[in-house]
Design a protein around this motif. Structure first.
Motif, short mmCIF file in Angstrom:
data_model
loop_
_atom_site.label_atom_id
_atom_site.label_comp_id
_atom_site.label_asym_id
_atom_site.label_seq_id
_atom_site.Cartn_x
_atom_site.Cartn_y
_atom_site.Cartn_z
N PHE A 20 0.82 -1.20 0.00
CA PHE A 20 0.00 0.00 0.00
C PHE A 20 0.86 1.26 0.00
O PHE A 20 2.02 1.24 0.43
N VAL A 21 0.26 2.34 -0.47
CA VAL A 21 0.90 3.66 -0.47
C VAL A 21 -0.04 4.67 0.16
O VAL A 21 -1.24 4.67 -0.12
N ILE A 22 0.51 5.52 1.02
CA ILE A 22 -0.24 6.65 1.55
C ILE A 22 0.55 7.92 1.26
O ILE A 22 1.73 8.01 1.57
N ILE A 23 -0.10 8.87 0.63
CA ILE A 23 0.52 10.17 0.32
C ILE A 23 -0.23 11.24 1.12
O ILE A 23 -1.46 11.33 1.05
N ILE A 24 0.51 12.03 1.88
CA ILE A 24 -0.09 13.03 2.76
C ILE A 24 0.47 14.41 2.44
O ILE A 24 1.66 14.67 2.60
#
Length: 271
Positions: free
Chosen positions: A86-90
């Motif tokens: 998974f990838v999370i971009i904030i």
């Protein structure tokens, strides 16, 4: 690695929300050295081989593994098998709009790492899946996403063996001090004295670990606490101003509007 002056700068946040959560693209294998100017990126692999190069480190990908890529860090992937994860971009705007003080703390703590291996992979995968489902939902809720993100970061940090060493840095002693203050002070000198260090050393530690000055870190805490008090308590503007060590209501209102773009009253009405 190529010179930073000619590095490609990627922006995966164009045309998306202030946070993006999705499965890691299976087509990604090798990328050129690049950096992200506008956002923080988390990558969690449940299956993959190869390595991740970040700044001057070359880290072998041995799942389960969690990577943190801060703004301005130069990195690239060299993945040799089909990746799963998974990838999370904030984006900064997501953090700025967040009134949850504890979530701010967790983001600060986890941003000090480049990578680590989680101890409870099953729980981590479950939270990632819930986050991904909520993000894709037509009725997605920011409060649910913030809650799940807080659970994810807390779980990731829960059993990290380097956490004690991390918390001994001047920067993390500083953020712990801010988190436990009953009445925040907008003074670098005040906190440097409490930490038995110089304002210059405190500034250096902050810039090395989060890319901000000590005064900017204090401002983030003050604004986060101001938002929390405005949204989740019945305190008046005057009471909030006093709690946050402002001389008066007017001084607090000007400070809040300068940083947020709205007066405290307008901010509360819009949220």
């Amino acid at each position: 690695m190529k010179d930073a002056a000619v590095l490609k700068i990627k922006d995966k946040t164009q045309s998306i929300d202030t946070i993006k959560i999705e499965p890691f693209k299976k087509s990604v294998r090798k990328t050129a050295p690049h950096k992200h100017n506008k956002y923080l990126e988390f990558v969690y692999f449940t299956n993959a081989t190869g390595y991740h190069a970040i700044d001057n480190l070359k880290i072998t990908i041995k799942p389960p593994i969690f990577f943190v890529v801060r703004k301005e860090q130069v990195h690239f992937w060299d993945i040799t098998t089909e990746p799963e994860g998974f990838v999370i971009i904030i984006k900064k705007e997501f953090i700025d709009d967040c009134a949850d003080f504890e979530l701010h703390q967790l983001l600060l703590k986890i941003s000090a790492f480049t990578h680590f291996t989680p101890k409870d992979n099953t729980s981590i995968i479950t939270i990632f899946e819930l986050l991904s489902t909520e993000y894709k939902s037509k009725t997605k809720s920011r409060s649910i996403i913030e809650g799940l993100l807080k659970a994810l970061l807390g779980k990731l940090l829960q059993f990290n063996t380097n956490d004690q060493q991390l918390n001994n840095s001047v920067y993390h002693k500083f953020t712990d001090l801010l988190a436990n203050e009953n009445k925040l002070s907008n003074s670098v000198e005040y906190y440097a004295e409490l930490l038995n260090t110089s304002p210059q050393n405190l500034n250096t530690s902050c810039r090395n670990e989060c890319g901000k000055s000590a005064s900017e870190v204090i401002s983030d805490y003050i604004l986060s606490e101001a938002k929390r008090l405005l949204l989740y308590t019945d305190k008046t503007i005057t009471e909030i101003a006093y709690t946050l060590s402002f001389k008066d209501n007017s001084h607090f209102t000007k400070y809040f509007k300068r940083h947020i773009g709205f007066t405290p009253s307008a901010y509360k009405l819009q949220h």
